[in-house]
Scaffold this active site. Sequence first.
Site, short mmCIF file in Angstrom:
data_model
loop_
_atom_site.label_atom_id
_atom_site.label_comp_id
_atom_site.label_asym_id
_atom_site.label_seq_id
_atom_site.Cartn_x
_atom_site.Cartn_y
_atom_site.Cartn_z
N SER A 3 0.79 -1.24 0.00
CA SER A 3 0.00 0.00 0.00
C SER A 3 0.82 1.28 0.00
CB SER A 3 -0.96 0.00 1.19
OG SER A 3 -2.06 -0.84 0.92
N PHE A 13 -12.39 -12.83 -4.22
CA PHE A 13 -11.03 -12.34 -4.42
C PHE A 13 -10.07 -12.98 -3.42
CE2 PHE A 13 -7.60 -9.61 -3.02
CZ PHE A 13 -6.94 -9.35 -4.21
N TYR A 43 -10.97 2.58 5.11
CA TYR A 43 -9.86 2.17 4.25
C TYR A 43 -10.33 1.12 3.26
CZ TYR A 43 -5.10 1.17 2.83
OH TYR A 43 -3.94 1.03 2.08
N SER A 44 -10.12 1.39 1.98
CA SER A 44 -10.58 0.47 0.94
C SER A 44 -9.65 0.54 -0.26
CB SER A 44 -12.01 0.85 0.50
OG SER A 44 -12.42 0.08 -0.62
N ASN A 45 -9.09 -0.59 -0.63
CA ASN A 45 -8.24 -0.64 -1.82
C ASN A 45 -9.00 -0.29 -3.08
OD1 ASN A 45 -5.47 -1.75 -0.91
ND2 ASN A 45 -6.93 -3.07 0.14
N GLY A 88 2.59 -1.07 4.35
CA GLY A 88 2.19 -1.87 3.20
C GLY A 88 2.27 -3.34 3.53
#
Length: 374
Positions: free
Chosen positions: A83, A147, A185-187, A324
């Site tokens: 990240s 996923f 928080y979201s990718n 990350g």
Amino acid sequence: MRRRAFGTVAVAVAALVSVASPASAETPAEILQAGAQAGVSVGYPGVIGLVRNGETAQYIHAGYGNLTTKTPADPKAKFRIGSDTKAFTSTVLLQLEGEGKLSLDDPVARWLPGAVNANGNDGTKISVRQLLHQTSGLPDYVGDSRFLNSYVGNTNPRQAWPPQTLVNIATSHPSLGAPGAAFHYSNTNYVLAGMVIKAVTGNEPATEVQRRIIEPLGLSNTSFPTEDPTLSGNYLNGYYISFGTFYNDFTVSNVQAFGAAGAIVSTEDDVATFERALLSGKLLPPQQQTELKTTVPIDDAGNRYGLGIGLSPTSCGMAWNHSGGVLGYFNVWMTSDDGSKQVLVAANENHLPGPATRGQTTLGNAAIKAYCAF
């Protein structure tokens, strides 16, 4: 440092806590070295790190970069930064805004019509800025079993994950709240940010990152892979602990799974160079630099989030930071507001999903203590 576990996979900004004692006779490098050794003692194959004060850099390492060959962990080796990629992505969008090619207040639907339009997730109401601030209310695709099971199983590192597919997985779930209302928080946010970069420029985000950041800064050991899941040259092997004892080598893992949210490969030196340039204002015009450092609250502990970077309280003041985590790798960086003081630490093991491990807590606390010992 506690790692915040957003959804089921922790690929997130580090949530710092004030545990440091600046009145220490130890140097920052000695503190980080002790933390690296402690990290290895609780299960990490290897740990590397960097302490920089002005132009003076010191490196630390413990354990192995390759368990099979027993090669010592090299602080100059490449690893997957996860990240930390988000700051590269946000920098490109801020540069594009500075060039007048878009506004961060544009709705996502202006650039990606119809891409976000299901279950209360509405791209006409979400701004590009809210993507970067993690306040869009969009769910994280990472927590969806369609996923997660595939990614964590790592049975097909070359499986295609088109960005829109990831967005569709996310938006098959209800919105987490009104855009701008709260930090989640979201990718998914940064996958969409990468899609916006392509819509504005006609180029893949990897191309723009290469042209705008990697080449100008001379980051010769940094790359943004888009298909190839292998690593080359001098790198840390990445491991995944299962059942508490088995170290699976997951060095080769899917890079399409995160893309603009987490695919970059780099080194401690290159990440430090990028973060120094970014925080000190060398990459952005003044207006965009202000936007970069304008933050929203994460929690009641005083942690905040800018555009791809975190800001957290420590006993020696506020510190910019991020962490990350992808298969096989976990890292944390901390940087002063002017970029002059930096602490970075990385380990070559990360198992998902789950809360912060003892190793991550150990390294995080060592990073804070080292940072506050300058």
